[in-house]
Design a protein around this motif. Structure first.
Motif, PDB file in Angstrom:
ATOM      1  N   ALA A 170      67.083  35.836  14.997  1.00 40.44           N
ATOM      2  CA  ALA A 170      67.858  34.945  15.849  1.00 40.44           C
ATOM      3  C   ALA A 170      67.376  33.523  15.630  1.00 40.44           C
ATOM      4  O   ALA A 170      66.211  33.288  15.314  1.00 40.44           O
ATOM      5  CB  ALA A 170      67.727  35.325  17.320  1.00 40.44           C
ATOM      6  N   LEU A 208      71.480  32.300  18.414  1.00 40.49           N
ATOM      7  CA  LEU A 208      72.518  32.954  17.622  1.00 40.49           C
ATOM      8  C   LEU A 208      71.896  34.060  16.783  1.00 40.49           C
ATOM      9  O   LEU A 208      70.788  33.918  16.265  1.00 40.49           O
ATOM     10  CB  LEU A 208      73.201  31.959  16.686  1.00 40.49           C
ATOM     11  CG  LEU A 208      73.909  30.764  17.310  1.00 40.49           C
ATOM     12  CD1 LEU A 208      74.493  29.909  16.199  1.00 40.49           C
ATOM     13  CD2 LEU A 208      74.981  31.215  18.281  1.00 40.49           C
ATOM     14  N   ALA A 209      72.612  35.153  16.642  1.00 43.75           N
ATOM     15  CA  ALA A 209      72.154  36.223  15.762  1.00 43.75           C
ATOM     16  C   ALA A 209      72.222  35.750  14.312  1.00 43.75           C
ATOM     17  O   ALA A 209      73.194  35.118  13.899  1.00 43.75           O
ATOM     18  CB  ALA A 209      73.029  37.461  15.944  1.00 43.75           C
ATOM     19  N   GLU A 215      72.861  36.237  10.523  1.00 45.15           N
ATOM     20  CA  GLU A 215      73.634  37.075   9.606  1.00 45.15           C
ATOM     21  C   GLU A 215      73.188  36.730   8.204  1.00 45.15           C
ATOM     22  O   GLU A 215      73.153  35.548   7.835  1.00 45.15           O
ATOM     23  CB  GLU A 215      75.127  36.797   9.783  1.00 45.15           C
ATOM     24  CG  GLU A 215      76.018  37.631   8.878  1.00 45.15           C
ATOM     25  CD  GLU A 215      77.488  37.239   9.034  1.00 45.15           C
ATOM     26  OE1 GLU A 215      77.755  36.025   9.093  1.00 45.15           O
ATOM     27  OE2 GLU A 215      78.335  38.134   9.091  1.00 45.15           O
ATOM     28  N   THR A 217      71.725  42.009  10.029  1.00 39.82           N
ATOM     29  CA  THR A 217      70.603  41.348  10.684  1.00 39.82           C
ATOM     30  C   THR A 217      69.334  41.781   9.955  1.00 39.82           C
ATOM     31  O   THR A 217      69.131  42.965   9.726  1.00 39.82           O
ATOM     32  CB  THR A 217      70.530  41.759  12.166  1.00 39.82           C
ATOM     33  OG1 THR A 217      71.729  41.347  12.813  1.00 39.82           O
ATOM     34  CG2 THR A 217      69.330  41.119  12.849  1.00 39.82           C
ATOM     35  N   CYS A 235      80.787  45.143   8.151  1.00 49.18           N
ATOM     36  CA  CYS A 235      79.505  44.469   8.112  1.00 49.18           C
ATOM     37  C   CYS A 235      79.064  44.166   6.702  1.00 49.18           C
ATOM     38  O   CYS A 235      77.954  43.733   6.468  1.00 49.18           O
ATOM     39  CB  CYS A 235      78.435  45.308   8.816  1.00 49.18           C
ATOM     40  SG  CYS A 235      78.285  46.976   8.155  1.00 49.18           S
ATOM     41  N   ARG A 241      83.702  38.216  17.577  1.00 43.66           N
ATOM     42  CA  ARG A 241      82.628  37.319  17.176  1.00 43.66           C
ATOM     43  C   ARG A 241      83.036  36.646  15.875  1.00 43.66           C
ATOM     44  O   ARG A 241      83.900  37.137  15.133  1.00 43.66           O
ATOM     45  CB  ARG A 241      81.313  38.072  16.998  1.00 43.66           C
ATOM     46  CG  ARG A 241      81.236  38.956  15.765  1.00 43.66           C
ATOM     47  CD  ARG A 241      79.903  39.679  15.676  1.00 43.66           C
ATOM     48  NE  ARG A 241      79.845  40.563  14.514  1.00 43.66           N
ATOM     49  CZ  ARG A 241      79.403  40.193  13.325  1.00 43.66           C
ATOM     50  NH1 ARG A 241      78.993  38.954  13.137  1.00 43.66           N
ATOM     51  NH2 ARG A 241      79.378  41.060  12.331  1.00 43.66           N
ATOM     52  N   SER A 297      81.805  35.730  12.379  1.00 43.42           N
ATOM     53  CA  SER A 297      80.848  35.847  11.289  1.00 43.42           C
ATOM     54  C   SER A 297      81.327  35.006  10.108  1.00 43.42           C
ATOM     55  O   SER A 297      82.414  34.438  10.131  1.00 43.42           O
ATOM     56  CB  SER A 297      80.707  37.312  10.871  1.00 43.42           C
ATOM     57  OG  SER A 297      81.960  37.812  10.460  1.00 43.42           O
ATOM     58  N   THR A 344      77.753  33.477  14.186  1.00 43.50           N
ATOM     59  CA  THR A 344      76.437  33.718  13.593  1.00 43.50           C
ATOM     60  C   THR A 344      75.961  32.429  12.931  1.00 43.50           C
ATOM     61  O   THR A 344      76.720  31.470  12.753  1.00 43.50           O
ATOM     62  CB  THR A 344      76.492  34.830  12.540  1.00 43.50           C
ATOM     63  OG1 THR A 344      77.340  34.411  11.458  1.00 43.50           O
ATOM     64  CG2 THR A 344      77.024  36.125  13.138  1.00 43.50           C
ATOM     65  N   SER A 345      74.702  32.427  12.521  1.00 48.23           N
ATOM     66  CA  SER A 345      74.140  31.235  11.877  1.00 48.23           C
ATOM     67  C   SER A 345      74.877  30.906  10.584  1.00 48.23           C
ATOM     68  O   SER A 345      75.162  29.736  10.291  1.00 48.23           O
ATOM     69  CB  SER A 345      72.652  31.449  11.592  1.00 48.23           C
ATOM     70  OG  SER A 345      72.456  32.561  10.723  1.00 48.23           O
TER      71      SER A 345
END
Length: 281
Positions: free
Chosen positions: A15, A37-38, A40, A58, A121, A220, A222, A244-245
């Motif tokens: 994160a 933020l999670a 990715e 992740t 994913c 979300r 991504s 996400t980042s």
């Protein structure tokens, strides 16, 4: 090491915290803030020095991932056919090196295939980090201006426009709104990527000008969603859930406006606030 990180380096962050500007419709000005933020990250699975697939993940518990992926993909029939797994940093991501037992490795290489049809994913059909998709970098239209009240209108109307969503409560939606926030087109699908692909297909078939509106997604955000939006040429992307980042990195790369965590009372601007009017900037 217990977590499978055998590079001798510190394990990647799962994160990150980023500075934000939270826009409340009833407030006179945005509120400065910070949000976690999670992360990715592209992970290249490699068997016997041969790249097999790139998955977005992740960067935690990657040794477990190597075993589970290998089993469910049919590469191995049991855990004892894997001699170990190690992680190393590669160009633009991580490489997950899976050491198969010699006999299993020969069988795997003999029937090696590219992954297809997996968009939840991973990145379909690519085998190396260098092949990670990226839309052609172009100047998103600076003439596009979306007022906060237009975003509020689109969000308010989107619920009623999701017929399948109301019935099943199990699908994602993607919408195209005019610059005034009026919904022009909505598409739904069990996959968030599929919903956006359907919408973009409808828009290009209709000859829609990307400068005439903005995208809204219910999922979300991504990096793949940003890339799809960039391929279409959208200047503004609004997501109901968090980005996400890597999504933020790609939005900045494509000079897009990315708003997320969009709710009835507020949304958060992650980049490109110059298109949201002088009130926000």
């Amino acid at each position: 090491m217990a977590d499978g990180m055998r590079t001798g380096r510190s394990r990647p962050e799962t994160a990150v915290r980023v500075a934000t500007r939270v826009v409340a419709y009833a407030a006179p000005e945005p509120r400065e803030g910070e949000r976690a933020l999670a992360v990715e990250m592209p992970v290249n699975l490699v068997y016997g020095s041969v790249p097999y697939a790139v998955m977005m993940a992740t960067p935690a518990d990657l040794e477990d991932f190597a075993y589970g992926f290998s089993l469910t993909e049919g590469i191995v029939a049991s855990a004892d056919e894997i001699r170990g797994a190690a992680v190393e940093r590669g160009e633009g991501g991580l490489r997950l090196l899976v050491d198969l037992a010699p006999g299993r490795l020969r069988e795997h290489l003999a029937r090696k295939r590219a992954i297809s049809g997996r968009t939840g994913c991973g990145v379909c059909g690519i085998e190396d980090l260098a092949a990670l998709p990226r839309a052609e970098t172009r100047d998103a239209s600076t003439a596009v201006s979306v007022r906060p009240e237009a975003i509020a209108r689109a969000l308010s109307d989107l619920g009623d426009a999701q017929a399948l969503g109301r019935e099943t409560r199990a699908v994602h939606a993607a919408a195209w709104a005019g610059l005034d926030g009026s919904l022009v087109a909505v598409r739904e699908d069990v996959g968030r990527h599929n919903a956006l692909d359907k919408l973009i297909g409808a828009l290009i078939r209709a000859g829609t000008d990307p400068a005439e509106g903005f995208l809204v997604i219910t999922s979300r955000c991504s990096f793949e969603m940003v890339e799809k939006a960039a391929h279409f040429g959208a200047s503004v992307l609004v997501a109901i859930s968090a980005p996400t980042s890597l999504a933020i990195d790609r939005a900045r790369l494509h000079r897009m406006t990315l708003c997320a965590i969009a709710r009835a009372d507020s949304f958060t601007v992650f980049c490109g606030d110059e298109r949201l009017g002088a009130w926000v900037a």
